[in-house]
Design a protein around this motif. Structure first.
Motif, PDB file in Angstrom:
ATOM      1  N   UNK A   1      76.309  59.143  68.879  1.00 13.75           N
ATOM      2  CA  UNK A   1      76.645  60.298  69.969  1.00 13.75           C
ATOM      3  C   UNK A   1      75.818  59.876  71.301  1.00 13.75           C
ATOM      4  N   UNK A   2      74.605  59.455  71.096  1.00 13.91           N
ATOM      5  CA  UNK A   2      73.943  59.091  72.234  1.00 13.91           C
ATOM      6  C   UNK A   2      73.711  57.695  72.859  1.00 13.91           C
ATOM      7  N   UNK A   3      74.781  57.125  72.135  1.00 19.00           N
ATOM      8  CA  UNK A   3      74.732  55.448  72.593  1.00 19.00           C
ATOM      9  C   UNK A   3      74.779  54.592  71.521  1.00 19.00           C
ATOM     10  N   UNK A   4      74.166  54.662  70.465  1.00 18.82           N
ATOM     11  CA  UNK A   4      73.823  53.986  69.353  1.00 18.82           C
ATOM     12  C   UNK A   4      72.709  53.225  69.229  1.00 18.82           C
ATOM     13  N   UNK A   5      72.112  52.739  68.122  1.00 18.61           N
ATOM     14  CA  UNK A   5      71.022  52.074  67.862  1.00 18.61           C
ATOM     15  C   UNK A   5      70.916  50.776  68.635  1.00 18.61           C
TER      16      UNK A   5
ATOM     17  N   UNK B   1      68.067  49.737  71.246  1.00 16.80           N
ATOM     18  CA  UNK B   1      67.147  48.662  70.885  1.00 16.80           C
ATOM     19  C   UNK B   1      66.892  47.424  72.020  1.00 16.80           C
ATOM     20  N   UNK B   2      67.948  47.389  72.859  1.00 18.23           N
ATOM     21  CA  UNK B   2      67.845  46.452  73.890  1.00 18.23           C
ATOM     22  C   UNK B   2      66.789  46.620  75.099  1.00 18.23           C
ATOM     23  N   UNK B   3      66.352  47.988  74.923  1.00 18.32           N
ATOM     24  CA  UNK B   3      65.373  48.292  75.702  1.00 18.32           C
ATOM     25  C   UNK B   3      64.146  48.719  75.469  1.00 18.32           C
TER      26      UNK B   3
ATOM     27  N   UNK C   1      66.510  58.450  85.852  1.00 15.35           N
ATOM     28  CA  UNK C   1      66.256  57.765  84.684  1.00 15.35           C
ATOM     29  C   UNK C   1      66.601  56.286  84.758  1.00 15.35           C
ATOM     30  N   UNK C   2      65.554  55.389  84.301  1.00 10.10           N
ATOM     31  CA  UNK C   2      65.935  54.002  84.317  1.00 10.10           C
ATOM     32  C   UNK C   2      65.545  53.432  82.994  1.00 10.10           C
ATOM     33  N   UNK C   3      65.972  52.538  82.251  1.00 11.66           N
ATOM     34  CA  UNK C   3      65.919  52.081  81.260  1.00 11.66           C
ATOM     35  C   UNK C   3      65.368  50.529  81.589  1.00 11.66           C
ATOM     36  N   UNK C   4      64.365  49.880  80.878  1.00 15.05           N
ATOM     37  CA  UNK C   4      63.866  48.399  81.109  1.00 15.05           C
ATOM     38  C   UNK C   4      63.886  47.797  80.107  1.00 15.05           C
TER      39      UNK C   4
ATOM     40  N   UNK D   1      74.583  53.319  79.184  1.00 14.60           N
ATOM     41  CA  UNK D   1      75.307  53.458  78.105  1.00 14.60           C
ATOM     42  C   UNK D   1      74.607  54.342  77.182  1.00 14.60           C
ATOM     43  N   UNK D   2      73.173  54.905  77.520  1.00 17.51           N
ATOM     44  CA  UNK D   2      72.758  55.786  76.748  1.00 17.51           C
ATOM     45  C   UNK D   2      72.737  57.179  77.449  1.00 17.51           C
TER      46      UNK D   2
END
Length: 239
Positions: free
Chosen positions: A11-15, A19-21, A236-239, A204-205
């Motif tokens: 529901x929160x975007x998938x594992x 794992x790409x971040x 919020x930013x993912x890296x 996507x998260x």
């Protein structure tokens, strides 16, 4: 993982997407009774945080009025100046909280440790459910404010520094987090009910942007006051 844990992660975007971040940054506005109670009112009212995703570390900046920066890891916490020079450090920081109650003041290093474990846990949840050594089991449903939420009891291994070994997640019919219960072990096992809302999607998260923490009673219900901690998240930013 059990099926409810899988549902929550999906529901929160998938594992796989998670794992790409490797890290995350966000802006925080915080309030509540906890900070002045611990002797640090205002210090983290308006700040930025960076956390590791998976690997357990976190950094707050600025930390107070002088532009200091923290670095939390489970085995050490540091406070640095703006150039990266270490001003203070504490090894095995959790041991320093022995004998603490809710009213015991914190040093700046202890505040940095608490803020580190808190924000690392919050941002990595619910993907921590798939981490090595983390166990979960579904509990009976819970009714609150006319809603029915599924519940998941989560048990953490000693290698993960977090609020308490056992925590409980509450989720809605879509699998999104609504509430997160724990006992703050480093503050005399103080029980908290942490409410979660204001979801946004980043790369996507799904992330909640509003968090409100209240006292929790022995029967599991929460008290409407005092507001122990408020956290509002943006950028919020993912890296």
């Amino acid at each position: 993982m059990n099926t409810l844990a899988q549902k929550i992660i999906d529901a929160h975007g998938g594992l796989d997407a998670w794992k790409t971040f490797a890290s995350l940054t966000a802006h925080l506005k915080q309030g509540g009774a906890l900070w002045p109670l611990k002797g640090h009112g205002g210090k983290l009212d308006d700040t930025n945080v960076t956390v590791g995703l998976g690997n357990e570390w976190a950094s707050h900046h600025p930390f107070g009025a002088n532009g200091k920066v923290t670095l939390f890891r489970p085995d050490k916490v540091e406070i640095k100046d703006g150039t990266g020079r270490v001003l203070e450090e504490l090894e095995m920081p959790r041991a320093s909280f022995a004998g603490h109650t809710l009213e015991t003041p914190w040093t700046e290093l202890q505040l940095a440790y608490f803020a580190g474990i808190a924000m690392w846990t919050y941002f990595n949840m619910p993907f921590l459910l798939a981490a090595p050594g983390v166990a979960s089991v579904q509990l009976p449903d819970w009714s609150e404010n006319g809603e029915t939420w599924q519940r998941l009891k989560v048990t953490f291994p000693k290698e993960i520094a977090t609020h308490s070994t056992v925590q409980t997640l509450y989720v809605d019919a879509d699998g999104l987090l609504k509430r997160h219960d724990y006992d703050v072990e480093i503050a005399g096992n103080t029980p908290g009910a942490h409410y979660i809302s204001g979801y946004t999607t980043v790369s996507g998260i799904k992330f909640p942007t509003e968090r409100r923490i209240f006292p929790r009673q022995p029967d599991g219900t929460s008290l409407p006051e005092p507001l122990v901690v408020s956290i509002d998240l943006s950028d919020i930013k993912l890296h």
